[in-house]
Design a protein around this motif. Structure first.
Motif, PDB file in Angstrom:
ATOM      1  N   THR A 195       0.841  -1.197   0.000  1.00 17.35           N
ATOM      2  CA  THR A 195       0.000   0.000   0.000  1.00 17.35           C
ATOM      3  C   THR A 195       0.878   1.250   0.000  1.00 17.35           C
ATOM      4  O   THR A 195       2.050   1.207   0.377  1.00 17.35           O
ATOM      5  N   VAL A 196       0.273   2.344  -0.426  1.00 18.18           N
ATOM      6  CA  VAL A 196       0.931   3.651  -0.456  1.00 18.18           C
ATOM      7  C   VAL A 196       0.110   4.606   0.391  1.00 18.18           C
ATOM      8  O   VAL A 196      -1.113   4.699   0.236  1.00 18.18           O
ATOM      9  N   THR A 197       0.773   5.277   1.327  1.00 20.74           N
ATOM     10  CA  THR A 197       0.086   6.205   2.227  1.00 20.74           C
ATOM     11  C   THR A 197       0.046   7.590   1.591  1.00 20.74           C
ATOM     12  O   THR A 197       1.068   8.124   1.165  1.00 20.74           O
ATOM     13  N   ILE A 198      -1.155   8.163   1.558  1.00 21.38           N
ATOM     14  CA  ILE A 198      -1.350   9.494   0.964  1.00 21.38           C
ATOM     15  C   ILE A 198      -1.979  10.393   2.023  1.00 21.38           C
ATOM     16  O   ILE A 198      -3.003  10.039   2.625  1.00 21.38           O
ATOM     17  N   LEU A 199      -1.378  11.536   2.275  1.00 23.28           N
ATOM     18  CA  LEU A 199      -1.914  12.543   3.195  1.00 23.28           C
ATOM     19  C   LEU A 199      -2.633  13.605   2.378  1.00 23.28           C
ATOM     20  O   LEU A 199      -2.071  14.191   1.451  1.00 23.28           O
ATOM     21  N   ARG A 200      -3.908  13.859   2.747  1.00 17.06           N
ATOM     22  CA  ARG A 200      -4.738  14.766   1.975  1.00 17.06           C
ATOM     23  C   ARG A 200      -5.464  15.712   2.911  1.00 17.06           C
ATOM     24  O   ARG A 200      -5.985  15.310   3.950  1.00 17.06           O
ATOM     25  N   MET A 201      -5.491  16.990   2.534  1.00 17.07           N
ATOM     26  CA  MET A 201      -6.176  17.996   3.335  1.00 17.07           C
ATOM     27  C   MET A 201      -7.669  17.933   3.079  1.00 17.07           C
ATOM     28  O   MET A 201      -8.122  18.007   1.930  1.00 17.07           O
ATOM     29  N   ASP A 244      -6.471  14.076   6.214  1.00 18.51           N
ATOM     30  CA  ASP A 244      -6.935  12.691   6.150  1.00 18.51           C
ATOM     31  C   ASP A 244      -5.820  11.802   5.621  1.00 18.51           C
ATOM     32  O   ASP A 244      -5.021  12.218   4.775  1.00 18.51           O
ATOM     33  N   THR A 245      -5.774  10.594   6.097  1.00 23.20           N
ATOM     34  CA  THR A 245      -4.803   9.595   5.652  1.00 23.20           C
ATOM     35  C   THR A 245      -5.522   8.547   4.833  1.00 23.20           C
ATOM     36  O   THR A 245      -6.485   7.922   5.304  1.00 23.20           O
ATOM     37  N   VAL A 246      -5.064   8.351   3.595  1.00 28.93           N
ATOM     38  CA  VAL A 246      -5.689   7.398   2.673  1.00 28.93           C
ATOM     39  C   VAL A 246      -4.638   6.373   2.285  1.00 28.93           C
ATOM     40  O   VAL A 246      -3.492   6.720   1.973  1.00 28.93           O
ATOM     41  N   TYR A 247      -5.040   5.099   2.296  1.00 35.19           N
ATOM     42  CA  TYR A 247      -4.155   3.998   1.935  1.00 35.19           C
ATOM     43  C   TYR A 247      -4.616   3.436   0.599  1.00 35.19           C
ATOM     44  O   TYR A 247      -5.756   2.999   0.450  1.00 35.19           O
ATOM     45  N   ARG A 248      -3.714   3.509  -0.404  1.00 30.93           N
ATOM     46  CA  ARG A 248      -4.035   3.010  -1.736  1.00 30.93           C
ATOM     47  C   ARG A 248      -3.144   1.829  -2.070  1.00 30.93           C
ATOM     48  O   ARG A 248      -1.933   1.863  -1.830  1.00 30.93           O
TER      49      ARG A 248
END
Length: 376
Positions: free
Chosen positions: A351-357, A365-369
């Motif tokens: 998975t790749v962790t993405i930090l999004r406002m 928010d933290t999104v795992y793709r």
């Protein structure tokens, strides 16, 4: 008795001091610095000598002043210039003309004509009348010295200019040899002169294409330039009329055979000629194939990516660079949409962790793709 005399003496002294020192008690202070007088002398400043220095029709030489002014009341016209103090001066020897221009109805112009009978403004969209100011140098030594004369900056840059010119000529010769060898796959010409003409034509078309012209425009300008050069040779009496007609017919025939068999693809490589209708059919078939092999929101593999790129870069489809870019954005998105199956609940190795406002909650928010959501 002594005391009475003393009192009378003191009273007399007080009266004397009051009478004598009256001015010191009631003194009025006056100015102690001498006042300066004004120096008008009733004189005005010297004139600035503004106004016209040459009238309409008068003869002027280069650099002579025609008008001195404050502000641009008169504008520089034909063969005149303007200085930083709004002075209008002549750039060419001739005759002064004051005139109005219908293209600028609110301005008054001053110009210089080369012939006394000329009037301004000259007709617009016609060739500019100018004087070259050249004279024949009869001495061979002086003529050669004039030919060899170079400015100091030109002399310093001459080695770089010659090196760049030689590099361009070498690249052009290499490109000419490459196209001469490759064109034998698509066209067969009998004589070596015809092969040279065809290779030269392909090189010229290639230069126009790299300059941003379309294929049709590149072919047209290449033919026009060659035929125009032949006309110039005929005017110089370098060739006869029969030679001009024969070379024109030969080049026209070679150009027709080349244009009917060879074209350039998006990478500026020659390929077999295809009609516009054939290109449209091939592109429509390629789009249908891309829609079938690329499923929306489905993970893409390296094999699928290579297949899509091979379809886009195929010489049969003739997709331009802009079309290829649009189709890449459509069928090879760098990141797929966040749908079910392409979003993970927790982090992991794949998975790749993405930090999004999040602008609604004003938090990050933290999104795992999963890695399958990204283009390999």
């Amino acid at each position: 008795m002594f005391t009475s005399k003393l009192v009378s003496l003191v009273c007399d002294k007080v009266k004397t001091s009051l009478s004598v020192g009256h001015q010191s008690i009631f003194q009025v202070r006056t100015a102690t610095k001498r006042a300066g007088g004004s120096r008008t002398h009733m004189k005005d400043s010297a004139g600035k000598r503004l106004g016209p220095k040459k009238g309409d029709g008068e003869v002027v030489e280069v650099g002579q002043i025609i008008m001195r002014q404050r502000g641009t009341k008169w504008y520089p016209g034909e063969n005149t210039g303007i200085g930083k103090d709004h002075t209008i001066f002549a750039l060419e020897p001739g005759f002064v003309r004051y005139y109005l221009d219908p293209f600028h109805p609110r301005r008054k112009f001053i110009g210089v004509v080369l012939n006394q009978k000329d009037r301004l403004p000259y007709p617009h969209f016609e060739p500019t009348k100018r004087r070259f100011g050249r004279s024949l140098i009869k001495k061979p030594e002086a003529a050669q010295e004039e030919v060899d004369f170079k400015k100091r900056k030109e002399e310093a840059l001459l080695p770089q200019i010659l090196q760049a010119a030689s590099e361009r000529e070498e690249k052009r010769s290499q490109r000419l040899a490459q196209l001469r060898e490759e064109m034998t796959q698509f066209i067969q010409l009998e004589s070596s002169e015809a092969k040279d003409l065809a290779a030269e034509r392909l090189v010229s078309i290639d230069r126009f294409l790299k300059g941003g012209k379309s294929l049709e425009d590149a072919q047209f300008y290449t033919t026009y330039n060659y035929l125009y050069d032949l006309k110039l040779e005929l005017r110089k009496n370098a060739i006869t009329q029969e030679q001009h007609d024969a070379q024109s017919q030969e080049y026209t025939a070679v150009a027709k055979s080349v244009d009917e068999n060879i074209m350039f693809d998006h990478s500026f490589n020659i390929c077999a000629y295809k009609t516009p209708e054939t290109i449209k059919q091939n592109q429509a078939a390629a789009l249908e194939e891309l829609k079938t092999i690329v499923v929306p929101n489905q993970p893409r593999t390296k094999e699928l990516k290579e297949k899509v790129l091979s379809i886009l870069k195929s010489t049969d489809n003739c997709f331009s660079l802009s079309q290829q870019l649009d189709l890449k954005r459509r069928f090879l998105k760098p990141v797929l949409s966040e749908v079910e199956g392409l979003v993970a609940d927790k982090p992991g190795k794949n998975t790749v962790t993405i930090l999004r406002m999040n602008h609604e909650t004003r938090k990050v928010d933290t999104v795992y793709r999963p890695k399958e959501a990204f283009l390999p």
